[in-house]
Design a protein around this motif. Structure first.
Motif, mmCIF file in Angstrom:
data_model
loop_
_atom_site.group_PDB
_atom_site.id
_atom_site.type_symbol
_atom_site.label_atom_id
_atom_site.label_comp_id
_atom_site.label_asym_id
_atom_site.label_seq_id
_atom_site.Cartn_x
_atom_site.Cartn_y
_atom_site.Cartn_z
ATOM 1 N N TRP A 38 25.515 48.976 37.612
ATOM 2 C CA TRP A 38 26.262 48.041 38.445
ATOM 3 C C TRP A 38 25.325 47.069 39.157
ATOM 4 O O TRP A 38 25.201 47.076 40.379
ATOM 5 C CB TRP A 38 27.118 48.825 39.436
ATOM 6 C CG TRP A 38 28.442 48.182 39.729
ATOM 7 C CD1 TRP A 38 28.825 47.583 40.879
ATOM 8 C CD2 TRP A 38 29.569 48.057 38.848
ATOM 9 N NE1 TRP A 38 30.118 47.113 40.785
ATOM 10 C CE2 TRP A 38 30.594 47.392 39.536
ATOM 11 C CE3 TRP A 38 29.800 48.452 37.526
ATOM 12 C CZ2 TRP A 38 31.832 47.109 38.973
ATOM 13 C CZ3 TRP A 38 31.028 48.172 36.964
ATOM 14 C CH2 TRP A 38 32.020 47.523 37.683
ATOM 15 N N ASN A 39 24.664 46.235 38.367
ATOM 16 C CA ASN A 39 23.751 45.246 38.919
ATOM 17 C C ASN A 39 24.510 44.009 39.389
ATOM 18 O O ASN A 39 25.730 43.912 39.258
ATOM 19 C CB ASN A 39 22.708 44.851 37.871
ATOM 20 C CG ASN A 39 21.623 45.908 37.737
ATOM 21 O OD1 ASN A 39 21.306 46.611 38.691
ATOM 22 N ND2 ASN A 39 21.068 46.033 36.548
ATOM 23 N N ALA A 40 23.765 43.031 39.908
ATOM 24 C CA ALA A 40 24.369 41.772 40.340
ATOM 25 C C ALA A 40 25.032 41.078 39.157
ATOM 26 O O ALA A 40 24.688 41.317 37.991
ATOM 27 C CB ALA A 40 23.300 40.871 40.946
ATOM 28 N N LEU A 41 25.991 40.209 39.448
ATOM 29 C CA LEU A 41 26.669 39.464 38.393
ATOM 30 C C LEU A 41 25.663 38.580 37.653
ATOM 31 O O LEU A 41 24.742 38.029 38.251
ATOM 32 C CB LEU A 41 27.788 38.602 38.985
ATOM 33 C CG LEU A 41 28.906 39.358 39.711
ATOM 34 C CD1 LEU A 41 29.999 38.377 40.148
ATOM 35 C CD2 LEU A 41 29.495 40.451 38.835
ATOM 36 N N ASP A 42 25.894 38.458 36.370
ATOM 37 C CA ASP A 42 24.941 37.775 35.492
ATOM 38 C C ASP A 42 25.452 36.382 35.126
ATOM 39 O O ASP A 42 26.612 36.227 34.726
ATOM 40 C CB ASP A 42 24.742 38.619 34.233
ATOM 41 C CG ASP A 42 23.765 37.992 33.269
ATOM 42 O OD1 ASP A 42 22.836 37.305 33.737
ATOM 43 O OD2 ASP A 42 23.934 38.191 32.060
ATOM 44 N N ARG A 43 24.613 35.380 35.242
ATOM 45 C CA ARG A 43 25.007 34.024 34.862
ATOM 46 C C ARG A 43 24.990 33.835 33.360
ATOM 47 O O ARG A 43 25.822 33.120 32.799
ATOM 48 C CB ARG A 43 24.076 33.001 35.511
ATOM 49 C CG ARG A 43 24.200 32.916 37.031
ATOM 50 C CD ARG A 43 23.630 31.612 37.538
ATOM 51 N NE ARG A 43 24.473 30.489 37.163
ATOM 52 C CZ ARG A 43 24.091 29.220 37.218
ATOM 53 N NH1 ARG A 43 22.878 28.917 37.615
ATOM 54 N NH2 ARG A 43 24.924 28.254 36.861
ATOM 55 N N ALA A 44 24.031 34.446 32.700
ATOM 56 C CA ALA A 44 23.864 34.231 31.259
ATOM 57 C C ALA A 44 25.090 34.666 30.472
ATOM 58 O O ALA A 44 25.456 34.038 29.469
ATOM 59 C CB ALA A 44 22.629 34.983 30.764
ATOM 60 N N SER A 45 25.763 35.724 30.906
ATOM 61 C CA SER A 45 26.927 36.245 30.191
ATOM 62 C C SER A 45 28.225 35.535 30.566
ATOM 63 O O SER A 45 29.262 35.775 29.963
ATOM 64 C CB SER A 45 27.083 37.739 30.478
ATOM 65 O OG SER A 45 27.403 37.941 31.846
ATOM 66 N N GLY A 46 28.164 34.673 31.572
ATOM 67 C CA GLY A 46 29.367 34.007 32.046
ATOM 68 C C GLY A 46 30.115 34.806 33.086
ATOM 69 O O GLY A 46 31.160 34.371 33.592
ATOM 70 N N GLU A 47 29.607 35.995 33.421
ATOM 71 C CA GLU A 47 30.271 36.878 34.379
ATOM 72 C C GLU A 47 30.347 36.238 35.761
ATOM 73 O O GLU A 47 31.371 36.309 36.447
ATOM 74 C CB GLU A 47 29.494 38.194 34.445
ATOM 75 C CG GLU A 47 30.194 39.325 35.146
ATOM 76 C CD GLU A 47 29.366 40.592 35.113
ATOM 77 O OE1 GLU A 47 29.947 41.671 34.927
ATOM 78 O OE2 GLU A 47 28.131 40.504 35.293
ATOM 79 N N TRP A 48 29.262 35.603 36.189
ATOM 80 C CA TRP A 48 29.228 34.971 37.508
ATOM 81 C C TRP A 48 30.258 33.846 37.591
ATOM 82 O O TRP A 48 31.001 33.731 38.567
ATOM 83 C CB TRP A 48 27.832 34.448 37.801
ATOM 84 C CG TRP A 48 27.765 33.503 38.969
ATOM 85 C CD1 TRP A 48 27.635 32.136 38.924
ATOM 86 C CD2 TRP A 48 27.862 33.848 40.358
ATOM 87 N NE1 TRP A 48 27.635 31.613 40.192
ATOM 88 C CE2 TRP A 48 27.770 32.642 41.094
ATOM 89 C CE3 TRP A 48 28.012 35.042 41.050
ATOM 90 C CZ2 TRP A 48 27.834 32.594 42.485
ATOM 91 C CZ3 TRP A 48 28.065 35.011 42.429
ATOM 92 C CH2 TRP A 48 27.976 33.808 43.131
#
Length: 433
Positions: A298-308
């Motif tokens: 449960w890490n910080a939201l990821d920009r690369a995956s589009g999650e952020w």
């Protein structure tokens, strides 16, 4: 999914046919509501304030209250659905082989009784060879781990009454690990108090904890007996990082808890910050329990995956300022820069900036306003967020709750070996201080 109310705090069992042959004929499984589809899970987990553009014309104080209400928002992402699927599967599979009014059920109760009267430990009292179902939800603070699990279980009745066996089934118990990390009695007291709260007419704390002032082993034996009697389906062990605080053996509470659930066949979900990795890294058995079952770190939201972006686009729609600003790449980059993808930080920053814009009369979110709120109201978080931004092992390891598990495990091991620190510490960037 509606259940007819039986008594305060409990519902009357409403049995449903099962497609899975392993679940058929098991009242504890058949009484559960059907598993939810991914779409239904998304609707269940989604939580946000009611909003309409007309609310932007409300008085300042009303709009400020709405903005502060964002603290309870939950925006379902793929990771949330993965945890929900895992928990549902563990719950149902954990009841396999635990049917009431069977020979095995009676043998297990007898074994628990004999273990209590002989003051024996849990290990070896009863075992049917069933693989223990356990998983770990571990990651950064402020990512909504505990809130997610509570939301997942919200569609399940916590207590179900079965008339045929005259038995109250408890679908889950949510306990926090003792704050000192080593109090087995504290853990037992927490479980007994919860059972008293949810089981009609129960007085287990008085009967088991106060009469005769039993020792830790006898108390946990009573807890195990009651968990079996009430067919506890799932145990959520929260704040696992507290075990690190144990003054002596940090494994005592974990061992007691896991041994009890092994005997009973009760699945466990451990919840904790990355600091909990220090607990699991000390024992292969514990480490094995933390792995698998499809739960991501449960890490910080990821920009690369589009999650952020998926998260922020939904959050951005809740603007009560009178001059709402459209979502943009620039704003996304800035919000990520300031929050480092930590959900709680992003929500608080977004809400506080709106409050500032309303109070000042500017009525608009701007980059300078977001930066000002970050500097003035979140200064206590700056060292941790800066460490995450830089990605420096040495900086991050100063804050055990945010250090990635692999880093925390390496550091925990290094603390036990002066030779390791002397030989490898400098090269790995660990000062040892």
């Amino acid at each position: 999914m509606n259940h007819r109310q039986f008594s305060p705090g409990a519902v009357l069992a409403d049995y449903k046919p099962q497609l899975n042959s392993k679940f058929q004929g098991n009242p504890f499984i058949e009484a559960l509501p059907p598993s939810l589809s991914e779409q239904e899970l998304g609707e269940l987990l989604a939580l946000g304030p009611d909003f309409s553009p007309e609310q932007r014309n409300w008085p300042d104080v009303e709009r400020i209250q709405k903005a502060f209400g964002l603290g309870n928002i939950m925006i379902p992402l793929e990771r949330h659905i993965a945890v929900a699927n895992c928990v549902d599967s563990m719950l149902r599979n954990g009841y396999v082989g635990r049917e009431p009014l069977t020979k095995r059920d009676g043998e297990r109760m007898q074994a628990l009784y004999e273990g209590r009267s002989c003051s024996q430990g849990f290990v070896g009292a009863y075992s049917d060879g069933t693989a223990q179902l356990s998983a770990m939800l571990m990651g950064l603070p402020g990512m909504g781990k505990t809130a997610l699990v509570k939301r997942i279980f919200s569609y399940l009745p916590q207590v179900i009454y079965h008339p045929e066996s005259n038995r109250y089934q408890v679908t889950r118990l949510h306990v926090e690990m003792p704050s000192d990390g080593s109090s087995v009695k504290g853990l037992a007291h927490g479980i007994l108090s919860q059972l008293d709260r949810i089981i009609p007419g129960a007085q287990y704390y008085q009967e088991c904890a106060l009469k005769g002032r039993p020792g830790a082993d006898a108390l946990m034996r009573s807890v195990a007996r009651l968990m079996h009697r009430h067919a506890v389906g799932f145990l959520i062990a929260d704040e696992v990082q507290n075990v690190v605080h144990a003054r002596k053996n940090s494994q005592v509470v974990m061992t007691e808890l896991v041994s009890a659930c092994n005997e009973l066949g009760v699945p466990i979900l451990f919840i904790g910050t990355n600091k909990a990795a220090q607990v699991f890294s000390l024992d292969f058995r514990q480490s094995r329990r933390a792995c698998g079952h499809g739960i991501p770190l449960w890490n910080a939201l990821d920009r690369a995956s589009g999650e952020w972006e998926e998260f922020l686009e939904v959050l951005w729609g809740y603007q009560w300022v009178r001059k709402p600003v459209e979502y943009s790449e620039k704003m996304s980059e800035l919000m990520f820069e300031l929050s480092q993808g930590i959900i709680d930080v992003a929500i608080k920053l977004f809400a506080a900036a709106q409050v500032g814009a309303i109070r000042s009369g500017d009525e608009m979110l701007t980059p300078s306003l977001l930066e000002s709120v970050y500097m003035q109201q979140m200064h206590m978080l700056h060292p941790m967020l800066s460490a995450l931004k830089r990605g420096s092992y040495e900086d991050i390891l100063r804050y055990e709750d945010i250090a990635a598990p692999s880093m925390a495990q390496v550091w925990a091991a290094s603390q036990q070996s002066a030779a390791w620190k002397q030989k490898y510490g400098a090269a790995a960037g660990f000062s040892g201080e």
